[in-house]
Every structure is written in C-alpha cells, then in structure tokens.
Scaffold this motif. Structure first.
Motif, PDB file in Angstrom:
ATOM      1  N   ALA A 113       0.982  -1.511   0.033  1.00 41.26           N
ATOM      2  CA  ALA A 113      -0.048  -0.177  -0.328  1.00 41.26           C
ATOM      3  C   ALA A 113       1.090   0.802   0.209  1.00 41.26           C
ATOM      4  O   ALA A 113       2.002   1.650   0.693  1.00 41.26           O
ATOM      5  N   GLU A 134     -12.849   1.358   4.427  1.00 38.57           N
ATOM      6  CA  GLU A 134     -12.701   0.769   3.505  1.00 38.57           C
ATOM      7  C   GLU A 134     -13.305  -0.608   2.566  1.00 38.57           C
ATOM      8  O   GLU A 134     -13.928   0.181   1.687  1.00 38.57           O
ATOM      9  N   ARG A 141     -11.096   2.375  -3.907  1.00 34.67           N
ATOM     10  CA  ARG A 141      -9.378   2.361  -4.768  1.00 34.67           C
ATOM     11  C   ARG A 141      -8.088   2.102  -4.257  1.00 34.67           C
ATOM     12  O   ARG A 141      -7.671   3.300  -4.890  1.00 34.67           O
ATOM     13  N   PRO A 142      -8.047   2.104  -2.405  1.00 37.04           N
ATOM     14  CA  PRO A 142      -6.787   1.958  -1.803  1.00 37.04           C
ATOM     15  C   PRO A 142      -5.808   2.042  -3.144  1.00 37.04           C
ATOM     16  O   PRO A 142      -5.123   1.311  -3.725  1.00 37.04           O
ATOM     17  N   GLU A 143      -4.300   2.624  -3.037  1.00 33.20           N
ATOM     18  CA  GLU A 143      -3.872   3.111  -4.129  1.00 33.20           C
ATOM     19  C   GLU A 143      -1.979   1.819  -3.369  1.00 33.20           C
ATOM     20  O   GLU A 143      -2.215   2.593  -2.425  1.00 33.20           O
ATOM     21  N   ILE A 144      -1.669   1.707  -4.260  1.00 30.53           N
ATOM     22  CA  ILE A 144      -0.724   0.354  -4.453  1.00 30.53           C
ATOM     23  C   ILE A 144       0.861   1.199  -4.467  1.00 30.53           C
ATOM     24  O   ILE A 144       0.962   1.877  -5.398  1.00 30.53           O
ATOM     25  N   ILE A 171      -7.428  -2.721  -1.644  1.00 31.13           N
ATOM     26  CA  ILE A 171      -6.362  -2.705  -2.164  1.00 31.13           C
ATOM     27  C   ILE A 171      -5.959  -3.859  -3.606  1.00 31.13           C
ATOM     28  O   ILE A 171      -5.821  -3.847  -4.416  1.00 31.13           O
ATOM     29  N   THR A 174      -7.693  -2.794  -6.708  1.00 33.14           N
ATOM     30  CA  THR A 174      -7.171  -1.824  -7.151  1.00 33.14           C
ATOM     31  C   THR A 174      -6.199  -2.694  -8.515  1.00 33.14           C
ATOM     32  O   THR A 174      -5.894  -2.232  -9.246  1.00 33.14           O
TER      33      THR A 174
END
Length: 236
Positions: A113, A134, A141-144, A171, A174
């Motif tokens: 993450a 979440e 959509r958590p950022e990678i 995630i 994502t």
C-alpha cells in the motif's frame, strides 16, 4: 747468393700465409655476421608470425555470430512462467505466499500500500478505522505503492490476500483492475482465522474482467508446506 734467395723466398712465403690467414679470418667473421643477421631476421619473422597468429586468434575469439559464449545472458531477467502475487498487512499471507513460491519455483510480487496500514488502521472493532471504512465502501481503491510489474510471459498466477470483513481487501481490487490477465490462469488463496474465502475470488474475477479464474483456497496462519503442496497438486 743462394742463401739470400732462400731467405727471400721464406719471407715471401711467410708474408703470403699471413695474408691468407687474415683473409680467412675476415671471411669467417663476415659469414658469422651474415648468419647472425639472418637468424635475427628469422626470429623477427617468427615473432611477427606469432603476433599475427595471436591477433587472428584474438579476433576469432571475439564475438562470432551464433557463438553462445559471446552472447550476453539474461537468465536473471527470465521469468518462471508462474507468479505469486500477494498483499499482507501482518505477515500471515506473506508466509503462505513464500511457501507457494518455494514449492512451485514461482516469481513473487508483493502488493504494498502506498500508505502502509498501522495497527489502528486494522482495528476491526473500531468502526472509524481505515480498514473498516474501506471495507464498508466497495468503490474504494487504495493506492498501490509497489512498482508496476509486467505480466508478459506468465501463464499462471497465484493471488493471495487476507480476508477482511468477509471479503478481499479493497487494494486487491485496485490491483486486478490495473492489469490484463488474458491467457493467464488465476488462482486465489486467502488467509483468515476462521472465515472462508467466500465471494472474494469471484469479486476479483468480476473486477478483473479477464483471465481464467479458478476456485480459491483458504489457509490458516502457519499452514504447513504439506498442506499447501497437497492443494497445489490437486489443481493439476
């Protein structure tokens, strides 16, 4: 008178022998110089010939078309054909992923993450924790934070994650929405203390929209290699 003539003849004879001796010495010396010069030239020719051979050998040793020994190898960049992708917030899923990779000889890619999850973020008893929020919103959509990976050359991907609130962490959505899995067999696996894999595998397949997705498997913390190997063998 005869005595004088004899003495004179003797002197002339002695002088003639001396002259011949000198001439012979000069001829011998000249021959030696000539032989030495020729010998030096021969050595020089041999050395030049040797240098030419060395140069020829060196040139022949340099890159020769089709000679594998002169080609650069890129074995470190070659792919195994199988990849283990995983997300692990506490290390439990990582352990299973490493065991799968060890059994199959697969490459490994960790989904990290961009904003790491703290213990407070993972507190499922807190309705205001990050993970709770979440999971309550399927659109998140958590950022990678991991670098992107090329899936070219992979035909099989094991994709692992923990179960959060009965589903895959957002995630993971994502990730699957960021890649194309055409021609790749996707094999989900998850970890949890008690919950099953549920619809998480199907959710990933739906969000990915590509790939041949198989039914997934759930593992508890510390699952043995024998247990994991048995599951992998059953997939064949």
């Amino acid at each position: 008178m005869k005595r004088r003539i004899s003495i004179l003849a003797f002197i002339l004879l002695a002088f003639g022998l001396t002259a011949c001796g000198k001439n012979d010495g000069q001829a011998t010396t000249g021959a030696a110089v000539t032989v030495q010069t020729e010998s030096s030239q021969e050595k020089k020719t041999e050395n030049n010939s040797g240098n030419e051979k060395d140069q020829t050998t060196s040139a022949a040793t340099e890159a020769v078309p089709g000679d594998k020994s002169s080609e650069k190898t890129d074995n470190t960049e070659k792919k195994s054909g199988t990849l283990v992708v995983y997300f692990s917030a506490t290390g439990t899923t990582r352990d299973i992923a490493d065991k799968i990779a060890g059994i199959t000889g697969a490459d490994v890619y960790e989904i990290k993450a961009a904003q790491a999850y703290s213990d407070a973020d993972l507190n499922w008893n807190d309705s205001d924790s990050r993970s709770t929020k979440e999971q309550n919103d399927p659109s998140v959509r958590p950022e990678i934070g991991s670098e992107t990976i090329s899936l070219e050359g992979y035909t099989k991907i094991y994709i692992g994650y923990p179960i959060w609130w009965g589903e895959e962490p957002r995630i993971m959505d994502t990730f699957v929405e960021s890649y194309k899995f055409d021609g790749i067999t996707m094999i989900p696996f998850c970890t949890s203390s008690s919950s099953g894999i549920g619809r998480s595998g199907q959710n990933l397949a739906d969000n990915a929209g590509s790939g041949n997705w198989l039914d997934g498997e759930r593992f508890g913390a510390g699952a043995s290699e024998d247990e994991i190997r048995s599951w992998i063998d059953g997939l064949l």
